[in-house]
Scaffold this active site. Structure first.
Site, PDB file in Angstrom:
ATOM      1  N   CYS A 182      11.111  18.145  37.441  1.00 49.23           N
ATOM      2  CA  CYS A 182      12.467  17.977  36.904  1.00 49.23           C
ATOM      3  C   CYS A 182      12.610  18.640  35.541  1.00 49.23           C
ATOM      4  O   CYS A 182      13.564  19.376  35.297  1.00 49.23           O
ATOM      5  CB  CYS A 182      12.812  16.490  36.782  1.00 49.23           C
ATOM      6  SG  CYS A 182      13.347  15.736  38.331  1.00 49.23           S
ATOM      7  N   HIS A 183      11.684  18.346  34.612  1.00 42.18           N
ATOM      8  CA  HIS A 183      11.945  18.639  33.195  1.00 42.18           C
ATOM      9  C   HIS A 183      11.570  20.058  32.766  1.00 42.18           C
ATOM     10  O   HIS A 183      11.973  20.494  31.695  1.00 42.18           O
ATOM     11  CB  HIS A 183      11.284  17.585  32.327  1.00 42.18           C
ATOM     12  CG  HIS A 183      11.816  16.208  32.591  1.00 42.18           C
ATOM     13  ND1 HIS A 183      13.110  15.850  32.291  1.00 42.18           N
ATOM     14  CD2 HIS A 183      11.262  15.120  33.194  1.00 42.18           C
ATOM     15  CE1 HIS A 183      13.307  14.585  32.659  1.00 42.18           C
ATOM     16  NE2 HIS A 183      12.210  14.122  33.216  1.00 42.18           N
ATOM     17  N   CYS A 210      10.882   6.580  34.026  1.00 45.00           N
ATOM     18  CA  CYS A 210      10.756   7.721  34.934  1.00 45.00           C
ATOM     19  C   CYS A 210       9.697   7.450  36.004  1.00 45.00           C
ATOM     20  O   CYS A 210       9.880   7.792  37.170  1.00 45.00           O
ATOM     21  CB  CYS A 210      10.383   8.988  34.161  1.00 45.00           C
ATOM     22  SG  CYS A 210      11.795  10.050  33.775  1.00 45.00           S
ATOM     23  N   CYS A 240       6.396  15.258  36.455  1.00 52.55           N
ATOM     24  CA  CYS A 240       7.388  15.386  35.381  1.00 52.55           C
ATOM     25  C   CYS A 240       7.951  16.808  35.363  1.00 52.55           C
ATOM     26  O   CYS A 240       9.152  17.016  35.191  1.00 52.55           O
ATOM     27  CB  CYS A 240       6.744  15.075  34.030  1.00 52.55           C
ATOM     28  SG  CYS A 240       5.777  13.558  33.954  1.00 52.55           S
ATOM     29  N   CYS A 296       0.820  -1.213   0.000  1.00 56.79           N
ATOM     30  CA  CYS A 296       0.000   0.000   0.000  1.00 56.79           C
ATOM     31  C   CYS A 296       0.858   1.270   0.000  1.00 56.79           C
ATOM     32  O   CYS A 296       0.535   2.239  -0.674  1.00 56.79           O
ATOM     33  CB  CYS A 296      -0.923   0.034   1.213  1.00 56.79           C
ATOM     34  SG  CYS A 296      -2.156  -1.274   1.239  1.00 56.79           S
ATOM     35  N   CYS A 307      -2.839  -0.914  11.247  1.00 59.18           N
ATOM     36  CA  CYS A 307      -2.611  -1.283   9.844  1.00 59.18           C
ATOM     37  C   CYS A 307      -2.508  -2.798   9.704  1.00 59.18           C
ATOM     38  O   CYS A 307      -3.087  -3.384   8.784  1.00 59.18           O
ATOM     39  CB  CYS A 307      -1.322  -0.630   9.349  1.00 59.18           C
ATOM     40  SG  CYS A 307      -1.582   0.542   8.005  1.00 59.18           S
TER      41      CYS A 307
END
Lengths: 148, 261
Positions: free
Chosen positions: B180-181, B222, B177, B79, B114
Protein backbone atom coordinates in the site's frame (compact mmCIF):
# COMPACT_ATOMS: atom_id res chain seq x y z
CA UNK A 1 -20.27 -21.92 27.53
CA UNK A 2 -17.42 -24.42 27.48
CA UNK A 3 -19.47 -26.75 25.36
CA UNK A 4 -20.09 -23.93 22.86
CA UNK A 5 -16.40 -23.05 22.78
CA UNK A 6 -15.50 -26.68 22.27
CA UNK A 7 -17.98 -26.90 19.41
CA UNK A 8 -16.57 -23.76 17.81
CA UNK A 9 -13.04 -25.07 18.21
CA UNK A 10 -14.05 -28.35 16.68
CA UNK A 11 -15.81 -26.75 13.73
CA UNK A 12 -12.82 -24.49 13.10
CA UNK A 13 -10.44 -27.46 13.11
CA UNK A 14 -12.83 -29.35 10.87
CA UNK A 15 -12.99 -26.39 8.49
CA UNK A 16 -9.21 -26.12 8.39
CA UNK A 17 -8.88 -29.75 7.42
CA UNK A 18 -11.69 -29.50 4.99
CA UNK A 19 -10.55 -27.01 2.36
CA UNK A 20 -12.11 -28.71 -0.59
CA UNK A 21 -9.75 -30.00 -3.22
CA UNK A 22 -9.79 -28.32 -6.60
CA UNK A 23 -8.03 -28.72 -9.91
CA UNK A 24 -6.50 -25.85 -11.88
CA UNK A 25 -6.71 -26.07 -15.66
CA UNK A 26 -4.74 -23.34 -17.45
CA UNK A 27 -5.79 -20.15 -15.63
CA UNK A 28 -9.06 -21.48 -14.24
CA UNK A 29 -10.71 -23.79 -11.73
CA UNK A 30 -13.41 -25.14 -14.04
CA UNK A 31 -15.44 -27.04 -11.45
CA UNK A 32 -17.48 -25.66 -8.56
CA UNK A 33 -15.78 -26.04 -5.17
CA UNK A 34 -19.06 -27.27 -3.72
CA UNK A 35 -20.31 -29.26 -6.67
CA UNK A 36 -23.26 -26.87 -6.98
CA UNK A 37 -23.90 -23.51 -8.62
CA UNK A 38 -23.71 -20.46 -6.38
CA UNK A 39 -26.51 -18.01 -5.79
CA UNK A 40 -25.94 -14.58 -7.41
CA UNK A 41 -28.11 -12.66 -4.93
CA UNK A 42 -26.24 -14.13 -1.97
CA UNK A 43 -22.99 -13.43 -3.82
CA UNK A 44 -23.85 -9.75 -4.17
CA UNK A 45 -24.45 -9.58 -0.42
CA UNK A 46 -21.06 -11.23 0.22
CA UNK A 47 -19.30 -8.65 -1.99
CA UNK A 48 -21.02 -5.71 -0.31
CA UNK A 49 -20.40 -6.85 3.28
CA UNK A 50 -17.51 -4.69 4.48
CA UNK A 51 -15.85 -7.41 6.54
CA UNK A 52 -15.33 -9.47 3.40
CA UNK A 53 -12.91 -6.74 2.21
CA UNK A 54 -13.91 -6.66 -1.52
CA UNK A 55 -14.92 -2.99 -1.55
CA UNK A 56 -11.82 -1.85 0.29
CA UNK A 57 -9.99 -2.22 -3.03
CA UNK A 58 -12.68 -2.67 -5.72
CA UNK A 59 -15.45 -0.41 -6.89
CA UNK A 60 -18.41 -1.61 -8.89
CA UNK A 61 -22.04 -1.07 -9.85
CA UNK A 62 -23.15 -0.41 -6.27
CA UNK A 63 -24.52 3.14 -6.26
CA UNK A 64 -25.76 2.70 -2.70
CA UNK A 65 -22.23 2.03 -1.41
CA UNK A 66 -20.59 5.31 -0.52
CA UNK A 67 -17.03 4.13 0.14
CA UNK A 68 -15.37 2.01 -2.53
CA UNK A 69 -11.69 1.51 -3.22
CA UNK A 70 -9.66 2.14 -6.36
CA UNK A 71 -6.67 -0.17 -5.79
CA UNK A 72 -8.14 -2.82 -8.05
CA UNK A 73 -10.29 -2.97 -11.20
CA UNK A 74 -13.93 -1.87 -11.18
CA UNK A 75 -16.04 -5.02 -11.05
CA UNK A 76 -18.42 -3.78 -13.74
CA UNK A 77 -18.15 -6.08 -16.76
CA UNK A 78 -16.22 -8.76 -14.85
CA UNK A 79 -18.54 -11.45 -16.19
CA UNK A 80 -17.80 -10.37 -19.76
CA UNK A 81 -14.05 -10.52 -19.25
CA UNK A 82 -13.69 -13.83 -17.44
CA UNK A 83 -15.33 -17.24 -17.40
CA UNK A 84 -16.72 -18.69 -14.18
CA UNK A 85 -13.66 -20.94 -13.88
CA UNK A 86 -11.28 -18.01 -14.33
CA UNK A 87 -13.16 -15.99 -11.72
CA UNK A 88 -13.01 -18.96 -9.34
CA UNK A 89 -9.20 -19.22 -9.51
CA UNK A 90 -8.86 -15.43 -9.12
CA UNK A 91 -10.95 -15.63 -5.95
CA UNK A 92 -9.39 -18.82 -4.58
CA UNK A 93 -5.73 -17.92 -5.09
CA UNK A 94 -4.89 -15.09 -7.47
CA UNK A 95 -1.22 -15.36 -6.46
CA UNK A 96 -1.00 -18.51 -8.60
CA UNK A 97 -1.36 -16.25 -11.64
CA UNK A 98 0.65 -13.29 -10.39
CA UNK A 99 2.84 -13.78 -7.31
CA UNK A 100 3.09 -9.99 -6.91
CA UNK A 101 -0.67 -9.41 -6.79
CA UNK A 102 -2.23 -7.59 -3.83
CA UNK A 103 -5.45 -9.58 -4.29
CA UNK A 104 -5.73 -11.79 -1.19
CA UNK A 105 -6.22 -15.52 -1.67
CA UNK A 106 -9.75 -16.01 -0.39
CA UNK A 107 -9.60 -19.79 -0.17
CA UNK A 108 -6.16 -20.64 1.09
CA UNK A 109 -4.70 -21.38 4.51
CA UNK A 110 -1.09 -22.34 3.78
CA UNK A 111 1.99 -20.21 3.14
CA UNK A 112 0.73 -17.29 5.26
CA UNK A 113 2.69 -15.58 8.05
CA UNK A 114 1.52 -14.13 11.37
CA UNK A 115 -2.17 -14.69 10.71
CA UNK A 116 -4.22 -13.31 13.64
CA UNK A 117 -4.66 -16.17 16.07
CA UNK A 118 -8.47 -16.51 15.85
CA UNK A 119 -8.28 -16.73 12.05
CA UNK A 120 -5.51 -19.29 11.70
CA UNK A 121 -6.43 -22.28 9.60
CA UNK A 122 -9.48 -20.52 8.18
CA UNK A 123 -9.91 -19.23 4.63
CA UNK A 124 -11.23 -15.67 4.22
CA UNK A 125 -14.39 -16.98 2.56
CA UNK A 126 -16.03 -20.40 2.62
CA UNK A 127 -16.39 -22.55 -0.48
CA UNK A 128 -20.09 -21.70 -0.55
CA UNK A 129 -19.36 -17.97 -0.40
CA UNK A 130 -16.78 -18.28 -3.19
CA UNK A 131 -19.36 -20.01 -5.39
CA UNK A 132 -21.99 -17.36 -4.62
CA UNK A 133 -19.56 -14.57 -5.52
CA UNK A 134 -18.47 -16.35 -8.73
CA UNK A 135 -22.14 -16.67 -9.69
CA UNK A 136 -22.74 -12.98 -8.95
CA UNK A 137 -19.65 -11.70 -10.78
CA UNK A 138 -20.67 -13.72 -13.84
CA UNK A 139 -23.83 -11.57 -14.00
CA UNK A 140 -21.81 -8.33 -14.18
CA UNK A 141 -21.84 -7.96 -17.94
CA UNK A 142 -20.76 -4.95 -19.94
CA UNK A 143 -24.46 -4.69 -20.87
CA UNK A 144 -26.31 -3.91 -17.64
CA UNK A 145 -27.83 -7.10 -16.26
CA UNK A 146 -30.61 -7.88 -13.87
CA UNK A 147 -28.44 -7.77 -10.76
CA UNK A 148 -27.15 -4.27 -11.20
CA UNK B 1 -5.53 -17.68 -22.20
CA UNK B 2 -2.53 -19.71 -21.02
CA UNK B 3 -0.93 -18.93 -17.68
CA UNK B 4 2.27 -17.67 -19.31
CA UNK B 5 0.34 -15.43 -21.68
CA UNK B 6 -1.73 -14.15 -18.78
CA UNK B 7 1.38 -13.35 -16.76
CA UNK B 8 2.99 -11.63 -19.73
CA UNK B 9 -0.17 -9.58 -20.27
CA UNK B 10 -0.35 -8.75 -16.56
CA UNK B 11 3.25 -7.55 -16.52
CA UNK B 12 2.64 -5.44 -19.61
CA UNK B 13 -0.53 -3.97 -18.15
CA UNK B 14 1.29 -3.23 -14.91
CA UNK B 15 4.08 -1.46 -16.74
CA UNK B 16 1.69 0.58 -18.86
CA UNK B 17 -1.01 1.53 -16.39
CA UNK B 18 0.62 1.64 -12.99
CA UNK B 19 3.86 3.61 -13.08
CA UNK B 20 4.30 3.21 -9.31
CA UNK B 21 3.53 -0.49 -9.01
CA UNK B 22 6.41 -2.54 -7.65
CA UNK B 23 8.57 0.55 -7.90
CA UNK B 24 10.07 -0.19 -4.48
CA UNK B 25 10.39 2.53 -1.93
CA UNK B 26 8.75 5.91 -2.52
CA UNK B 27 11.15 8.14 -4.43
CA UNK B 28 12.81 10.82 -2.29
CA UNK B 29 11.38 13.63 -4.42
CA UNK B 30 7.85 12.16 -4.24
CA UNK B 31 7.62 12.00 -0.46
CA UNK B 32 4.57 13.65 1.10
CA UNK B 33 3.40 13.99 4.65
CA UNK B 34 0.03 12.47 5.50
CA UNK B 35 -1.17 16.01 6.22
CA UNK B 36 -1.05 16.84 2.49
CA UNK B 37 -3.75 14.23 1.86
CA UNK B 38 -6.15 15.76 4.40
CA UNK B 39 -9.14 18.03 3.91
CA UNK B 40 -8.35 21.75 4.38
CA UNK B 41 -10.47 21.77 7.55
CA UNK B 42 -8.33 19.05 9.12
CA UNK B 43 -5.13 20.80 8.03
CA UNK B 44 -6.39 23.99 9.66
CA UNK B 45 -7.19 22.09 12.85
CA UNK B 46 -3.60 20.83 12.99
CA UNK B 47 -1.91 24.12 12.24
CA UNK B 48 -3.87 26.21 14.73
CA UNK B 49 -2.68 25.47 18.27
CA UNK B 50 -5.94 26.64 19.81
CA UNK B 51 -7.94 24.24 17.59
CA UNK B 52 -5.50 21.30 17.67
CA UNK B 53 -6.80 18.83 20.27
CA UNK B 54 -3.32 17.31 20.51
CA UNK B 55 -2.15 20.50 22.22
CA UNK B 56 -4.15 19.50 25.30
CA UNK B 57 -1.78 16.55 25.60
CA UNK B 58 1.22 18.86 25.21
CA UNK B 59 -0.10 21.09 28.03
CA UNK B 60 -0.73 18.00 30.13
CA UNK B 61 2.85 16.92 29.44
CA UNK B 62 4.20 20.29 30.54
CA UNK B 63 2.55 19.80 33.93
CA UNK B 64 3.91 16.27 34.29
CA UNK B 65 7.38 17.50 33.26
CA UNK B 66 7.64 19.58 36.42
CA UNK B 67 6.08 17.06 38.80
CA UNK B 68 8.37 15.43 41.37
CA UNK B 69 7.88 11.65 41.43
CA UNK B 70 9.57 8.41 42.47
CA UNK B 71 11.95 7.38 45.24
CA UNK B 72 14.60 9.71 43.83
CA UNK B 73 12.17 12.63 44.28
CA UNK B 74 12.99 14.12 40.91
CA UNK B 75 10.96 15.61 38.13
CA UNK B 76 11.93 15.53 34.46
CA UNK B 77 12.87 19.18 34.89
CA UNK B 78 15.25 18.35 37.74
CA UNK B 79 17.71 17.00 35.18
CA UNK B 80 16.45 18.33 31.83
CA UNK B 81 15.37 21.82 32.93
CA UNK B 82 13.22 23.64 30.37
CA UNK B 83 11.88 21.14 27.83
CA UNK B 84 11.61 23.82 25.15
CA UNK B 85 15.40 24.05 25.18
CA UNK B 86 16.64 20.63 26.26
CA UNK B 87 14.20 18.58 24.18
CA UNK B 88 14.54 20.55 20.95
CA UNK B 89 15.34 18.09 18.15
CA UNK B 90 15.25 15.02 20.40
CA UNK B 91 12.11 13.40 18.98
CA UNK B 92 13.43 13.96 15.46
CA UNK B 93 16.24 11.44 16.04
CA UNK B 94 14.28 8.70 17.83
CA UNK B 95 14.29 5.69 18.00
CA UNK B 96 17.90 6.08 19.16
CA UNK B 97 20.62 3.57 20.04
CA UNK B 98 20.86 2.81 23.76
CA UNK B 99 24.42 2.21 24.91
CA UNK B 100 23.41 -0.07 27.76
CA UNK B 101 20.80 -2.14 25.97
CA UNK B 102 22.80 -2.23 22.70
CA UNK B 103 19.63 -1.74 20.68
CA UNK B 104 17.33 1.09 19.59
CA UNK B 105 14.70 2.39 21.98
CA UNK B 106 11.77 4.55 20.97
CA UNK B 107 10.75 7.75 22.74
CA UNK B 108 8.19 5.95 24.90
CA UNK B 109 10.82 3.47 26.07
CA UNK B 110 13.29 6.32 26.71
CA UNK B 111 10.80 8.12 28.96
CA UNK B 112 10.22 4.91 30.89
CA UNK B 113 13.96 4.14 31.18
CA UNK B 114 14.38 7.63 32.64
CA UNK B 115 11.57 7.04 35.10
CA UNK B 116 12.88 3.69 36.27
CA UNK B 117 16.61 4.46 36.28
CA UNK B 118 16.71 8.09 37.38
CA UNK B 119 13.41 8.89 39.05
CA UNK B 120 13.03 5.44 40.64
CA UNK B 121 9.39 5.45 39.60
CA UNK B 122 7.33 2.72 37.93
CA UNK B 123 7.18 2.77 34.12
CA UNK B 124 4.09 4.22 32.46
CA UNK B 125 1.76 1.93 30.51
CA UNK B 126 1.84 2.15 26.74
CA UNK B 127 -0.88 4.48 25.40
CA UNK B 128 -1.54 5.82 28.90
CA UNK B 129 -2.54 9.47 29.13
CA UNK B 130 0.69 10.33 30.95
CA UNK B 131 3.04 8.67 28.48
CA UNK B 132 1.23 10.20 25.49
CA UNK B 133 1.33 13.62 27.19
CA UNK B 134 5.06 13.45 27.89
CA UNK B 135 5.93 12.22 24.39
CA UNK B 136 3.63 14.88 22.90
CA UNK B 137 5.44 17.55 24.93
CA UNK B 138 8.85 16.23 23.83
CA UNK B 139 7.72 15.81 20.22
CA UNK B 140 6.34 19.34 20.15
CA UNK B 141 9.84 20.70 20.81
CA UNK B 142 10.94 19.31 17.42
CA UNK B 143 8.07 20.73 15.40
CA UNK B 144 9.39 22.05 12.10
CA UNK B 145 12.78 20.35 12.53
CA UNK B 146 13.88 17.74 9.99
CA UNK B 147 13.56 14.08 10.93
CA UNK B 148 17.00 12.59 11.53
CA UNK B 149 16.04 8.95 12.20
CA UNK B 150 18.57 6.16 11.78
CA UNK B 151 21.62 8.33 11.11
CA UNK B 152 23.68 6.67 13.89
CA UNK B 153 25.65 3.92 12.09
CA UNK B 154 25.05 1.53 15.01
CA UNK B 155 21.36 1.60 14.01
CA UNK B 156 21.93 0.38 10.46
CA UNK B 157 21.28 -3.35 11.10
CA UNK B 158 18.08 -2.45 12.96
CA UNK B 159 16.91 -0.15 10.15
CA UNK B 160 17.49 -3.04 7.75
CA UNK B 161 15.43 -5.39 9.92
CA UNK B 162 12.62 -2.83 10.06
CA UNK B 163 12.74 -2.49 6.31
CA UNK B 164 12.49 -6.28 5.96
CA UNK B 165 9.40 -6.28 8.21
CA UNK B 166 7.89 -3.48 6.11
CA UNK B 167 8.44 -5.53 2.94
CA UNK B 168 7.23 -8.88 4.37
CA UNK B 169 3.70 -10.04 3.64
CA UNK B 170 1.69 -10.98 6.70
CA UNK B 171 -1.77 -11.81 7.95
CA UNK B 172 -4.75 -13.58 6.48
CA UNK B 173 -4.91 -10.93 3.73
CA UNK B 174 -1.22 -11.61 2.98
CA UNK B 175 -0.22 -7.98 2.49
CA UNK B 176 3.00 -6.12 3.24
CA UNK B 177 3.19 -2.47 4.31
CA UNK B 178 4.99 -1.72 1.04
CA UNK B 179 2.06 -3.00 -1.06
CA UNK B 180 0.00 0.00 0.00
CA UNK B 181 2.45 2.64 1.23
CA UNK B 182 5.11 2.38 -1.49
CA UNK B 183 3.16 1.01 -4.46
CA UNK B 184 -0.37 2.43 -4.02
CA UNK B 185 -0.10 5.47 -1.75
CA UNK B 186 -1.87 7.73 -4.26
CA UNK B 187 -5.00 5.56 -4.27
CA UNK B 188 -7.91 5.14 -1.89
CA UNK B 189 -8.69 2.20 0.37
CA UNK B 190 -12.46 2.27 0.50
CA UNK B 191 -12.99 6.03 0.84
CA UNK B 192 -9.73 6.88 2.58
CA UNK B 193 -6.41 8.17 1.23
CA UNK B 194 -3.74 5.51 1.69
CA UNK B 195 -0.77 7.91 2.13
CA UNK B 196 2.94 7.10 2.27
CA UNK B 197 3.14 6.21 5.97
CA UNK B 198 5.64 8.84 7.07
CA UNK B 199 5.53 9.13 10.88
CA UNK B 200 5.94 12.90 10.92
CA UNK B 201 3.53 13.81 13.70
CA UNK B 202 3.43 11.23 16.50
CA UNK B 203 2.01 11.10 19.00
CA UNK B 204 -0.92 12.51 17.06
CA UNK B 205 -4.60 13.20 17.52
CA UNK B 206 -6.58 10.88 15.26
CA UNK B 207 -10.21 11.89 14.74
CA UNK B 208 -11.12 8.21 14.42
CA UNK B 209 -9.61 7.57 17.87
CA UNK B 210 -11.00 10.72 19.44
CA UNK B 211 -7.69 10.95 21.21
CA UNK B 212 -3.91 10.99 21.08
CA UNK B 213 -2.14 7.82 20.03
CA UNK B 214 1.38 6.58 19.39
CA UNK B 215 2.97 5.37 16.18
CA UNK B 216 2.82 1.84 17.58
CA UNK B 217 -0.94 2.15 17.97
CA UNK B 218 -1.24 3.24 14.35
CA UNK B 219 0.96 0.37 13.17
CA UNK B 220 -1.17 -2.04 15.14
CA UNK B 221 -4.32 -0.65 13.46
CA UNK B 222 -2.83 -1.54 10.08
CA UNK B 223 -1.77 -5.01 11.25
CA UNK B 224 -5.29 -5.71 12.49
CA UNK B 225 -6.55 -4.55 9.09
CA UNK B 226 -4.26 -7.07 7.41
CA UNK B 227 -5.66 -9.64 9.84
CA UNK B 228 -2.16 -10.23 11.19
CA UNK B 229 -1.23 -11.08 14.76
CA UNK B 230 -0.12 -7.71 16.18
CA UNK B 231 3.32 -7.55 17.82
CA UNK B 232 3.58 -6.94 21.55
CA UNK B 233 4.44 -3.38 22.61
CA UNK B 234 8.00 -4.34 23.59
CA UNK B 235 8.65 -6.53 20.55
CA UNK B 236 11.92 -5.57 18.83
CA UNK B 237 10.09 -5.70 15.49
CA UNK B 238 7.92 -2.73 16.50
CA UNK B 239 10.87 -0.49 17.36
CA UNK B 240 12.69 -1.63 14.20
CA UNK B 241 9.63 -0.74 12.14
CA UNK B 242 9.38 2.67 13.82
CA UNK B 243 13.09 3.19 13.15
CA UNK B 244 12.82 2.22 9.49
CA UNK B 245 9.88 4.57 9.02
CA UNK B 246 11.77 7.46 10.65
CA UNK B 247 14.81 6.82 8.45
CA UNK B 248 12.53 6.61 5.41
CA UNK B 249 11.11 10.02 6.35
CA UNK B 250 14.52 11.56 7.00
CA UNK B 251 14.54 15.29 6.31
CA UNK B 252 10.76 15.72 6.48
CA UNK B 253 9.61 18.21 9.15
CA UNK B 254 8.15 17.02 12.45
CA UNK B 255 4.49 18.04 12.91
CA UNK B 256 3.85 16.82 16.44
CA UNK B 257 1.14 16.90 17.64
CA UNK B 258 -0.33 16.19 14.19
CA UNK B 259 -4.04 15.74 13.48
CA UNK B 260 -5.17 12.93 11.19
CA UNK B 261 -8.58 11.62 10.07
Amino acid sequence: MLAVAAMLGLSRAALADALRPYAIVDDAIPLSLTGADGDPARGRAVVLLRQNTCLLCHSGPFPEQRFQGDLAPNLQGTGSRWSGGQLRLRMVDASRLNPATIMPSYYRIDGLQRVAEPLRGRPILSAEQIEDVVAYLATLRDQPGKHE
Amino acid sequence: MSVSRFIAAAILATALILPHADAGEVAFSERRSGSTFMAPETQAMQSNDTANPGMLGVLDGATLWGKTIGAAEKSCASCHNDASTSMSGVAARYPAFDDTLKRPVDLEQRVNLCRVDHQRAPPLAYESRELLALTALIGRQSRGLPIAGGTDPRLTPFVDKGRATFMRRQGQLNLACTNCHDDNWYKRLAGSAITQAHPTGYPLYRLEWQGLGSLQRRLRNCMVGMRAQPYDADAPEMVELELYLMSRARGMPIETPAVRP
